[in-house]
Design an enzyme around this catalytic site. Structure first.
Site, PDB file in Angstrom:
ATOM      1  N   GLN A  10      12.929   0.272  46.159  1.00  0.00           N
ATOM      2  CA  GLN A  10      11.538   0.657  45.864  1.00  0.00           C
ATOM      3  C   GLN A  10      11.382   1.300  44.491  1.00  0.00           C
ATOM      4  O   GLN A  10      10.343   1.160  43.850  1.00  0.00           O
ATOM      5  CB  GLN A  10      11.020   1.574  46.958  1.00  0.00           C
ATOM      6  N   MET A  53       0.840  -1.195   0.000  1.00  0.00           N
ATOM      7  CA  MET A  53       0.000   0.000   0.000  1.00  0.00           C
ATOM      8  C   MET A  53       0.879   1.251   0.000  1.00  0.00           C
ATOM      9  O   MET A  53       0.722   2.138  -0.836  1.00  0.00           O
ATOM     10  CB  MET A  53      -0.890  -0.025   1.245  1.00  0.00           C
ATOM     11  N   GLU A  58      -7.024  -5.247  10.908  1.00  0.00           N
ATOM     12  CA  GLU A  58      -5.559  -5.298  10.894  1.00  0.00           C
ATOM     13  C   GLU A  58      -4.967  -4.615  12.122  1.00  0.00           C
ATOM     14  O   GLU A  58      -4.018  -5.106  12.733  1.00  0.00           O
ATOM     15  CB  GLU A  58      -5.031  -4.638   9.616  1.00  0.00           C
ATOM     16  N   ARG A  59      -5.541  -3.485  12.507  1.00  0.00           N
ATOM     17  CA  ARG A  59      -4.998  -2.752  13.674  1.00  0.00           C
ATOM     18  C   ARG A  59      -5.252  -3.534  14.960  1.00  0.00           C
ATOM     19  O   ARG A  59      -4.364  -3.652  15.803  1.00  0.00           O
ATOM     20  CB  ARG A  59      -5.613  -1.358  13.758  1.00  0.00           C
ATOM     21  N   ARG A 101      20.017  -9.559  39.731  1.00  0.00           N
ATOM     22  CA  ARG A 101      21.102  -8.568  39.697  1.00  0.00           C
ATOM     23  C   ARG A 101      21.287  -7.954  41.092  1.00  0.00           C
ATOM     24  O   ARG A 101      20.329  -7.415  41.659  1.00  0.00           O
ATOM     25  CB  ARG A 101      20.771  -7.471  38.679  1.00  0.00           C
ATOM     26  N   GLY A 105      23.508  -0.768  32.167  1.00  0.00           N
ATOM     27  CA  GLY A 105      24.445  -0.802  31.037  1.00  0.00           C
ATOM     28  C   GLY A 105      24.252  -2.019  30.161  1.00  0.00           C
ATOM     29  O   GLY A 105      24.359  -1.943  28.928  1.00  0.00           O
ATOM     30  N   PRO A 133       6.536   5.894  -1.794  1.00  0.00           N
ATOM     31  CA  PRO A 133       7.438   6.973  -1.359  1.00  0.00           C
ATOM     32  C   PRO A 133       6.682   8.284  -1.141  1.00  0.00           C
ATOM     33  O   PRO A 133       7.043   9.079  -0.267  1.00  0.00           O
ATOM     34  CB  PRO A 133       8.431   7.083  -2.524  1.00  0.00           C
ATOM     35  N   GLY A 170       2.397   7.697   2.618  1.00  0.00           N
ATOM     36  CA  GLY A 170       2.480   6.841   3.806  1.00  0.00           C
ATOM     37  C   GLY A 170       1.237   7.064   4.642  1.00  0.00           C
ATOM     38  O   GLY A 170       0.228   6.377   4.495  1.00  0.00           O
ATOM     39  N   GLN A 215      16.180   0.240  31.060  1.00  0.00           N
ATOM     40  CA  GLN A 215      16.655   0.992  32.234  1.00  0.00           C
ATOM     41  C   GLN A 215      16.960   0.049  33.398  1.00  0.00           C
ATOM     42  O   GLN A 215      17.982   0.183  34.081  1.00  0.00           O
ATOM     43  CB  GLN A 215      15.564   2.009  32.645  1.00  0.00           C
TER      44      GLN A 215
HETATM   45  C1  LIG Z   1       9.264  -1.858   9.178  1.00  0.00           C
HETATM   46  C2  LIG Z   1       8.104  -1.333   8.389  1.00  0.00           C
HETATM   47  C3  LIG Z   1       7.194  -2.236   7.842  1.00  0.00           C
HETATM   48  C4  LIG Z   1       6.119  -1.767   7.084  1.00  0.00           C
HETATM   49  N1  LIG Z   1       5.292  -2.662   6.449  1.00  0.00           N
HETATM   50  C5  LIG Z   1       4.388  -2.207   5.540  1.00  0.00           C
HETATM   51  C6  LIG Z   1       3.653  -3.128   4.706  1.00  0.00           C
HETATM   52  O1  LIG Z   1       3.801  -4.357   4.832  1.00  0.00           O
HETATM   53  N2  LIG Z   1       2.808  -2.621   3.770  1.00  0.00           N
HETATM   54  C7  LIG Z   1       2.623  -1.289   3.614  1.00  0.00           C
HETATM   55  O2  LIG Z   1       1.847  -0.909   2.743  1.00  0.00           O
HETATM   56  N3  LIG Z   1       3.283  -0.378   4.401  1.00  0.00           N
HETATM   57  C8  LIG Z   1       4.166  -0.818   5.344  1.00  0.00           C
HETATM   58  N4  LIG Z   1       4.883   0.093   6.112  1.00  0.00           N
HETATM   59  C9  LIG Z   1       4.642   1.500   5.927  1.00  0.00           C
HETATM   60  C10 LIG Z   1       4.028   2.209   7.142  1.00  0.00           C
HETATM   61  O3  LIG Z   1       2.652   1.900   7.233  1.00  0.00           O
HETATM   62  C11 LIG Z   1       4.293   3.705   6.986  1.00  0.00           C
HETATM   63  O4  LIG Z   1       5.682   3.891   7.175  1.00  0.00           O
HETATM   64  C12 LIG Z   1       3.505   4.562   7.965  1.00  0.00           C
HETATM   65  O5  LIG Z   1       2.137   4.518   7.680  1.00  0.00           O
HETATM   66  C13 LIG Z   1       3.966   6.027   7.969  1.00  0.00           C
HETATM   67  O6  LIG Z   1       4.097   6.525   6.683  1.00  0.00           O
HETATM   68  P1  LIG Z   1       5.457   7.310   6.255  1.00  0.00           P
HETATM   69  O7  LIG Z   1       6.588   6.437   6.635  1.00  0.00           O
HETATM   70  O8  LIG Z   1       5.335   7.703   4.850  1.00  0.00           O
HETATM   71  O9  LIG Z   1       5.495   8.571   7.200  1.00  0.00           O
HETATM   72  P2  LIG Z   1       4.810  10.001   6.892  1.00  0.00           P
HETATM   73  O10 LIG Z   1       3.401   9.792   6.481  1.00  0.00           O
HETATM   74  O11 LIG Z   1       5.684  10.774   5.971  1.00  0.00           O
HETATM   75  O12 LIG Z   1       4.819  10.682   8.330  1.00  0.00           O
HETATM   76  C14 LIG Z   1       5.929  11.408   8.852  1.00  0.00           C
HETATM   77  C15 LIG Z   1       5.499  12.018  10.187  1.00  0.00           C
HETATM   78  O13 LIG Z   1       4.430  12.952   9.969  1.00  0.00           O
HETATM   79  C16 LIG Z   1       3.345  12.627  10.799  1.00  0.00           C
HETATM   80  N5  LIG Z   1       2.080  12.973  10.129  1.00  0.00           N
HETATM   81  C17 LIG Z   1       1.715  12.698   8.857  1.00  0.00           C
HETATM   82  N6  LIG Z   1       0.472  13.126   8.631  1.00  0.00           N
HETATM   83  C18 LIG Z   1       0.021  13.651   9.790  1.00  0.00           C
HETATM   84  C19 LIG Z   1      -1.194  14.244  10.215  1.00  0.00           C
HETATM   85  N7  LIG Z   1      -2.257  14.380   9.396  1.00  0.00           N
HETATM   86  N8  LIG Z   1      -1.295  14.701  11.491  1.00  0.00           N
HETATM   87  C20 LIG Z   1      -0.248  14.568  12.355  1.00  0.00           C
HETATM   88  N9  LIG Z   1       0.925  14.011  12.013  1.00  0.00           N
HETATM   89  C21 LIG Z   1       1.066  13.553  10.747  1.00  0.00           C
HETATM   90  C22 LIG Z   1       3.463  11.131  11.025  1.00  0.00           C
HETATM   91  O14 LIG Z   1       2.722  10.703  12.162  1.00  0.00           O
HETATM   92  C23 LIG Z   1       4.961  10.965  11.173  1.00  0.00           C
HETATM   93  O15 LIG Z   1       5.333  11.284  12.485  1.00  0.00           O
HETATM   94  C24 LIG Z   1       5.929  -0.373   6.917  1.00  0.00           C
HETATM   95  C25 LIG Z   1       6.834   0.529   7.510  1.00  0.00           C
HETATM   96  C26 LIG Z   1       7.913   0.062   8.217  1.00  0.00           C
HETATM   97  C27 LIG Z   1       8.894   1.065   8.796  1.00  0.00           C
END
Ligand SMILES: Cc1cc2nc3c(=O)[nH]c(=O)nc-3n(C[C@H](O)[C@H](O)[C@H](O)COP(=O)(O)OP(=O)(O)OC[C@H]3O[C@@H](n4cnc5c(N)ncnc54)[C@H](O)[C@@H]3O)c2cc1C
Length: 409
Positions: free
Chosen positions: A301, A146, A264-265, A290, A369, A149, A152, A365
């Site tokens: 505590q 999904m 999914e979530r 430890r 170390g 570049p 996201g 924590q």
């Molecule tokens: C290890 C890994 C596995 C993954 N696996 C999959 C997969 O199997 N299939 C797939 O499709 N994707 C996958 N992903 C993608 C993942 O779902 C996205 O990386 C994620 O949704 C965030 O998108 P982005 O990286 O483009 O960040 P961005 O969308 O560029 O976000 C950058 C920052 O801006 C913030 N931001 C963006 N919009 C808003 C908003 N409206 N309000 C507030 N803050 C905002 C975000 O919260 C984040 O902090 C994977 C990612 C990783 C790292």
């Protein structure tokens, strides 16, 4: 070794799936399934963790081993080759895997829930018969594509991948990024725009096989955590996909995507719980053994307070996650993606991710170390926890969803 409970016990576990939103505890059968899967997964995978983390290594027979455990196609009916569990019981398998090895949990759930369960729910009968058996017996690995570049958090608006119809094929162009299992997947459920001018209403879903002409993929990325789970890029360069591999209606991809997102979530929250549980378990053991100032650190505590708070946070997260998954369990076909369930699953995922991050942080924590050393298990768990606040919708996007639903009322 057969790890799954025998069929009658499995059915009992499914009946245990009568868990509802007013019954927040696990049934005896659920507890048995969770414990049994934890032990079986530990036997099968625990010896691999260090190599996975150090060399970003995914065992070549990883999915065959998961098949041996009887947990591929966990929520797919047996007639299609699956284990025939309900969604809640399948989620408990995720929790068990999270306790044992976060990379395995990640690759399993992307395959089993994001790809396989999605195909089961949305594909037509011919597609189910063609793809589900191999995905359920460990000979084929699945993924979902999904993220791009440019898209996201705004996966729909930022989607640039296109699919244009040419006779009995679609021709796909574009790039997907950060795809779990991408570098090893045989089958990918991919979203692309069939009518870009229609925005979100012009997206379609396709099943792409790794040998389709015009399809290629990157090597695994070098990640901070869950390093054994291969994540990479997918490239579509005039990739020819048979029209028969369109999933659902043309331009109906958002329905496929949104109907699955809540499930999914809620599902993904379960392995996050498992990671946090393991971090607490390791912390308690370390606090007992430890010694500093002539006594176990667990007698101080401040260390006790940390352990108590970790426990409370974890138990609170479990209540919310179990409730969200139990409600998804009873979700009617096509429901989800809006309303109370949309808010509840985002809340569970948010709570699970942030709780896991806090608990693993405190675990490091408590280890002092030693916790800062990369090759120690709590350090691996800490690094695995961070992605739980990013993938599947970041913790900010989870808040956006919740607030939007609240303000809509
Ligand atoms: C290890 C890994 C596995 C993954 N696996 C999959 C997969 O199997 N299939 C797939 O499709 N994707 C996958 N992903 C993608 C993942 O779902 C996205 O990386 C994620 O949704 C965030 O998108 P982005 O990286 O483009 O960040 P961005 O969308 O560029 O976000 C950058 C920052 O801006 C913030 N931001 C963006 N919009 C808003 C908003 N409206 N309000 C507030 N803050 C905002 C975000 O919260 C984040 O902090 C994977 C990612 C990783 C790292």
């Amino acid at each position: 070794m057969t790890a799954m409970p025998a069929k009658p016990e499995r059915k009992a576990a499914m009946r245990g799936g009568a868990i509802t939103s007013t019954n927040f505890g696990l049934s005896g059968e659920h507890v048995a399934l969770l414990d049994q899967m934890t032990r079986a997964a530990r036997t099968e995978f625990a010896g691999d963790s260090e190599r996975m983390d150090k060399d970003k290594w995914w065992p070549e027979d990883g999915f065959r081993r998961l098949a041996k455990l009887g947990i591929l196609g966990a929520s797919v009916p047996e007639e299609h080759g699956g284990a025939g569990l309900d969604l809640f019981s399948a989620g408990l398998i995720g929790q068990a895997l999270g306790r044992v090895e976060a990379s395995v949990a990640t690759s399993w759930q992307s395959h089993d829930n994001l790809c396989v369960n999605n195909i089961y729910r949305n594909a037509n009968e011919a597609q189910r018969r063609k793809y589900l058996p191999g995905l359920c017996d460990g000979t084929k690995v699945g993924a979902i594509g999904m993220t791009e570049p440019t898209g996201g958090s705004d996966a729909l608006g930022g989607m640039k991948a296109t699919a244009r119809r040419e006779g009995d094929h679609y021709v796909l162009n574009g790039t997907k990024i950060y795809i779990t299992n991408g570098p090893i997947a045989d089958v990918v459920l991919v979203y692309a725009k069939t009518a870009p001018e229609r925005g979100n209403k012009g997206i379609s879903a396709f099943i792409v096989e790794k040998d389709f002409p015009g399809y290629s993929r990157s090597a695994p990325f070098d990640k901070m955590g869950i390093r054994g789970s291969p994540t990479g890029q997918l490239f579509f360069d005039d990739c020819r996909v048979p029209a028969a591999n369109l999933v659902g209606a043309e331009n109906g991809g958002v329905a496929v995507m949104m109907s699955g997102l809540d499930i999914e979530r809620a599902f993904a929250s379960m392995s996050v719980l498992g990671i946090a549980e393991r971090a607490l378990e390791l912390s308690v053991d370390y606090a007992k053994t430890r010694q500093q100032f002539g006594k176990p650190i667990g007698e101080f505590q401040m260390v006790q307070a940390k352990l108590a708070e970790m426990y409370v946070e974890l138990e609170a997260a479990k209540l919310l996650c179990y409730r969200a998954l139990a409600e998804c369990n009873d979700l009617a076909e096509g429901e989800g993606g809006r309303g109370d369930i949309h808010m509840l699953t985002a809340a569970a995922f948010m709570k699970a991710g942030e709780t896991c991050m806090r608990i693993t942080d405190e675990a490091v924590q408590i280890f002092g170390g030693a916790g800062y050393m990369r090759d120690i298990e709590v350090n691996r768990l800490y690094r695995a926890a961070k992605i739980q606040e990013i993938g599947g919708g970041t913790k900010e996007i989870r808040r956006v969803i919740i607030a939007k639903e609240l303000l809509r009322r």
